[in-house]
Write a protein that holds these residues in place. Structure first.
Motif, PDB file in Angstrom:
ATOM      1  N   ASP A   1      31.314  58.127  35.046  1.00 18.14           N
ATOM      2  CA  ASP A   1      32.152  59.259  34.731  1.00 18.14           C
ATOM      3  C   ASP A   1      31.812  60.363  35.631  1.00 18.14           C
ATOM      4  OD1 ASP A   1      31.967  58.884  31.174  1.00 18.14           O
ATOM      5  OD2 ASP A   1      33.247  57.682  32.767  1.00 18.14           O
ATOM      6  N   ALA A   2      30.612  60.387  36.210  1.00 14.09           N
ATOM      7  CA  ALA A   2      30.406  61.527  37.246  1.00 14.09           C
ATOM      8  C   ALA A   2      31.399  61.242  38.644  1.00 14.09           C
ATOM      9  CB  ALA A   2      29.130  61.714  37.608  1.00 14.09           C
ATOM     10  N   LYS A   3      31.838  60.036  38.815  1.00 17.78           N
ATOM     11  CA  LYS A   3      32.623  60.030  39.819  1.00 17.78           C
ATOM     12  C   LYS A   3      34.038  59.548  39.499  1.00 17.78           C
ATOM     13  CE  LYS A   3      29.136  58.185  42.859  1.00 17.78           C
ATOM     14  NZ  LYS A   3      28.594  57.110  43.769  1.00 17.78           N
ATOM     15  N   ASN A   4      34.438  59.480  38.256  1.00 20.26           N
ATOM     16  CA  ASN A   4      35.719  59.329  37.669  1.00 20.26           C
ATOM     17  C   ASN A   4      36.081  57.876  38.138  1.00 20.26           C
ATOM     18  OD1 ASN A   4      35.699  61.898  36.415  1.00 20.26           O
ATOM     19  ND2 ASN A   4      36.809  62.916  38.120  1.00 20.26           N
ATOM     20  N   THR A   5      35.276  56.862  38.112  1.00 21.70           N
ATOM     21  CA  THR A   5      35.578  55.500  38.679  1.00 21.70           C
ATOM     22  C   THR A   5      35.279  54.491  37.553  1.00 21.70           C
ATOM     23  OG1 THR A   5      35.095  56.525  40.929  1.00 21.70           O
ATOM     24  CG2 THR A   5      35.027  54.201  40.465  1.00 21.70           C
ATOM     25  N   VAL A   6      36.082  53.570  37.609  1.00 25.46           N
ATOM     26  CA  VAL A   6      35.697  52.489  36.802  1.00 25.46           C
ATOM     27  C   VAL A   6      35.674  51.293  37.880  1.00 25.46           C
ATOM     28  CG1 VAL A   6      38.158  51.842  36.387  1.00 25.46           C
ATOM     29  CG2 VAL A   6      36.252  50.981  34.930  1.00 25.46           C
ATOM     30  N   TYR A   7      34.917  50.278  37.502  1.00 29.18           N
ATOM     31  CA  TYR A   7      34.476  49.197  38.484  1.00 29.18           C
ATOM     32  C   TYR A   7      34.553  47.890  37.924  1.00 29.18           C
ATOM     33  CZ  TYR A   7      32.110  52.949  41.131  1.00 29.18           C
ATOM     34  OH  TYR A   7      31.517  54.055  41.598  1.00 29.18           O
ATOM     35  N   LEU A   8      34.913  46.644  38.704  1.00 30.85           N
ATOM     36  CA  LEU A   8      34.988  45.612  38.064  1.00 30.85           C
ATOM     37  C   LEU A   8      34.449  44.661  39.189  1.00 30.85           C
ATOM     38  CD1 LEU A   8      36.307  43.799  35.739  1.00 30.85           C
ATOM     39  CD2 LEU A   8      38.091  43.028  37.516  1.00 30.85           C
ATOM     40  N   GLN A   9      33.035  44.102  38.660  1.00 27.36           N
ATOM     41  CA  GLN A   9      32.245  43.337  39.553  1.00 27.36           C
ATOM     42  C   GLN A   9      32.736  41.851  39.191  1.00 27.36           C
ATOM     43  OE1 GLN A   9      29.898  43.776  41.900  1.00 27.36           O
ATOM     44  NE2 GLN A   9      29.982  41.727  42.309  1.00 27.36           N
ATOM     45  N   MET A  10      33.194  41.030  40.153  1.00 25.43           N
ATOM     46  CA  MET A  10      33.729  39.689  39.974  1.00 25.43           C
ATOM     47  C   MET A  10      32.861  38.631  40.757  1.00 25.43           C
ATOM     48  SD  MET A  10      37.721  40.452  40.234  1.00 25.43           S
ATOM     49  CE  MET A  10      38.137  40.772  41.876  1.00 25.43           C
ATOM     50  N   ASN A  11      32.171  37.809  39.936  1.00 28.32           N
ATOM     51  CA  ASN A  11      31.167  36.832  40.732  1.00 28.32           C
ATOM     52  C   ASN A  11      31.944  35.398  40.533  1.00 28.32           C
ATOM     53  OD1 ASN A  11      29.654  38.974  41.430  1.00 28.32           O
ATOM     54  ND2 ASN A  11      28.245  38.712  39.560  1.00 28.32           N
ATOM     55  N   ASN A  12      31.331  34.608  41.080  1.00 23.52           N
ATOM     56  CA  ASN A  12      31.747  33.239  41.156  1.00 23.52           C
ATOM     57  C   ASN A  12      33.382  33.277  40.929  1.00 23.52           C
ATOM     58  OD1 ASN A  12      31.740  30.392  40.564  1.00 23.52           O
ATOM     59  ND2 ASN A  12      31.263  30.484  38.544  1.00 23.52           N
ATOM     60  N   LEU A  13      34.021  33.635  41.961  1.00 22.19           N
ATOM     61  CA  LEU A  13      35.331  33.738  41.928  1.00 22.19           C
ATOM     62  C   LEU A  13      35.925  32.269  41.988  1.00 22.19           C
ATOM     63  CD1 LEU A  13      35.904  36.964  43.932  1.00 22.19           C
ATOM     64  CD2 LEU A  13      36.806  36.475  41.330  1.00 22.19           C
ATOM     65  N   LYS A  14      37.013  32.178  41.498  1.00 30.32           N
ATOM     66  CA  LYS A  14      37.759  30.865  41.623  1.00 30.32           C
ATOM     67  C   LYS A  14      39.215  31.245  42.113  1.00 30.32           C
ATOM     68  CE  LYS A  14      35.420  29.578  37.360  1.00 30.32           C
ATOM     69  NZ  LYS A  14      35.481  29.054  35.701  1.00 30.32           N
ATOM     70  N   PRO A  15      39.846  30.023  42.518  1.00 33.71           N
ATOM     71  CA  PRO A  15      41.272  30.214  42.761  1.00 33.71           C
ATOM     72  C   PRO A  15      42.334  30.654  41.767  1.00 33.71           C
ATOM     73  CG  PRO A  15      40.307  28.126  43.912  1.00 33.71           C
ATOM     74  CD  PRO A  15      39.352  28.783  42.818  1.00 33.71           C
ATOM     75  N   ALA A  16      41.989  30.425  40.495  1.00 33.75           N
ATOM     76  CA  ALA A  16      42.814  30.803  39.379  1.00 33.75           C
ATOM     77  C   ALA A  16      42.622  32.434  39.246  1.00 33.75           C
ATOM     78  CB  ALA A  16      42.199  30.281  38.097  1.00 33.75           C
ATOM     79  N   ASP A  17      41.607  33.068  39.922  1.00 31.23           N
ATOM     80  CA  ASP A  17      41.602  34.301  39.719  1.00 31.23           C
ATOM     81  C   ASP A  17      42.561  35.301  40.603  1.00 31.23           C
ATOM     82  OD1 ASP A  17      38.100  33.772  39.171  1.00 31.23           O
ATOM     83  OD2 ASP A  17      39.336  34.267  37.893  1.00 31.23           O
TER      84      ASP A  17
END
Length: 114
Positions: free
Chosen positions: A74-90
């Protein structure tokens, strides 16, 4: 007018990781739940993760549970999405949303090669 700007997409091999960011142009960011959605070619847009204001409560689509992690600064007004073990379906365009305010980012493309 609130702006949401996503970044961090790209091309990655299956099994790899990416971290998406979504920066909001306003500090009212902190009072809203935030969501990440994705839309694959020829498919409906789907929510993959959401995080309530305060950052404690999160929810994930079954297809990404255990692989994706949503967080917010919230201090940076930022939301993140860490995506691991990615698949072609992603493979999709990923959008962030300021939930209940109906503000959306322009999207960032994620391509996962097999």
């Amino acid at each position: 007018q609130v702006q949401l700007v996503e970044s961090g997409g790209g091309l990655v091999q299956a099994g790899g990781s990416l971290r998406l960011s979504c920066a909001a142009s306003t500090s009212i960011f902190r009072i809203y739940a935030m969501g990440w959605h994705r839309q694959a070619p020829g498919k409906m847009r789907e929510m993959v993760a959401m995080i309530l204001h305060g950052g404690i409560i999160t929810n994930y689509a079954d297809s990404v549970k255990g692989r994706f992690t949503i967080s917010r600064d919230d201090a940076k007004n930022t939301v993140y999405l860490q995506m691991n073990n990615l698949k072609p379906a992603d493979t999709a365009i990923y959008y962030c949303e300021m939930i209940d305010a109906d503000y959306w980012g322009q999207g960032t493309k994620v391509t996962v090669s097999s």
